[in-house]
Scaffold this motif. Sequence first.
Motif, PDB file in Angstrom:
ATOM      1  N   VAL A  99     -29.677-109.273  37.834  1.00  0.00           N
ATOM      2  CA  VAL A  99     -28.524-109.295  39.002  1.00  0.00           C
ATOM      3  C   VAL A  99     -27.834-110.424  38.924  1.00  0.00           C
ATOM      4  O   VAL A  99     -28.172-111.730  38.763  1.00  0.00           O
ATOM      5  CB  VAL A  99     -29.309-109.434  40.462  1.00  0.00           C
ATOM      6  N   SER A 100     -26.527-110.246  38.958  1.00  0.00           N
ATOM      7  CA  SER A 100     -25.691-111.507  39.010  1.00  0.00           C
ATOM      8  C   SER A 100     -24.959-111.304  40.268  1.00  0.00           C
ATOM      9  O   SER A 100     -24.360-110.270  40.742  1.00  0.00           O
ATOM     10  CB  SER A 100     -24.535-111.356  37.749  1.00  0.00           C
ATOM     11  N   ILE A 101     -24.640-112.564  41.132  1.00  0.00           N
ATOM     12  CA  ILE A 101     -23.775-112.504  42.304  1.00  0.00           C
ATOM     13  C   ILE A 101     -22.401-113.424  41.953  1.00  0.00           C
ATOM     14  O   ILE A 101     -22.459-114.499  41.460  1.00  0.00           O
ATOM     15  CB  ILE A 101     -24.834-113.098  43.325  1.00  0.00           C
ATOM     16  N   ASN A 102     -21.463-112.640  42.209  1.00  0.00           N
ATOM     17  CA  ASN A 102     -20.145-113.681  42.238  1.00  0.00           C
ATOM     18  C   ASN A 102     -20.107-114.118  40.678  1.00  0.00           C
ATOM     19  O   ASN A 102     -19.448-115.034  40.754  1.00  0.00           O
ATOM     20  CB  ASN A 102     -19.886-114.288  43.217  1.00  0.00           C
ATOM     21  N   GLY A 103     -20.359-113.283  39.678  1.00  0.00           N
ATOM     22  CA  GLY A 103     -20.555-113.833  38.545  1.00  0.00           C
ATOM     23  C   GLY A 103     -21.351-115.011  38.161  1.00  0.00           C
ATOM     24  O   GLY A 103     -21.264-115.834  36.898  1.00  0.00           O
ATOM     25  N   SER A 104     -22.468-115.074  38.881  1.00  0.00           N
ATOM     26  CA  SER A 104     -23.508-116.182  38.590  1.00  0.00           C
ATOM     27  C   SER A 104     -24.226-115.943  37.535  1.00  0.00           C
ATOM     28  O   SER A 104     -24.330-114.833  36.876  1.00  0.00           O
ATOM     29  CB  SER A 104     -24.280-116.152  39.717  1.00  0.00           C
ATOM     30  N   PRO A 105     -25.252-116.837  36.907  1.00  0.00           N
ATOM     31  CA  PRO A 105     -26.168-116.430  36.176  1.00  0.00           C
ATOM     32  C   PRO A 105     -27.234-115.544  36.671  1.00  0.00           C
ATOM     33  O   PRO A 105     -27.195-115.438  37.868  1.00  0.00           O
ATOM     34  CB  PRO A 105     -26.766-117.920  35.904  1.00  0.00           C
ATOM     35  N   VAL A 106     -27.957-114.900  35.658  1.00  0.00           N
ATOM     36  CA  VAL A 106     -28.801-113.683  36.276  1.00  0.00           C
ATOM     37  C   VAL A 106     -30.056-114.040  36.723  1.00  0.00           C
ATOM     38  O   VAL A 106     -30.668-115.243  36.537  1.00  0.00           O
ATOM     39  CB  VAL A 106     -29.256-113.001  34.790  1.00  0.00           C
TER      40      VAL A 106
END
Length: 89
Positions: A40-47
Amino acid sequence: MKNRKVKTSTQTFDIVFEGQPVTVNATMYETHNTEARYRVSINGSPVYIFGWDSQKNRLAAIDSGNAVMAMPPLVEAAIGQELYNKMAA
């Protein structure tokens, strides 16, 4: 032992947290014991890795992988619920 190719697909959905949209990308995969997990990535975050957390009795972030910041608990719960709903569909 033969290598088995597993087809993966990424789902993208939005949730609203504190009035702000949050874009979530989630890719399901299976571990060696066939337990479903999600990258899962949130707003392009690390996983973040999501899986079933028996203490919380829901899908939750079980490993932050390379993610530096902790995920807000309400965001984690909303993502877990959305993933659970998609699994049940």
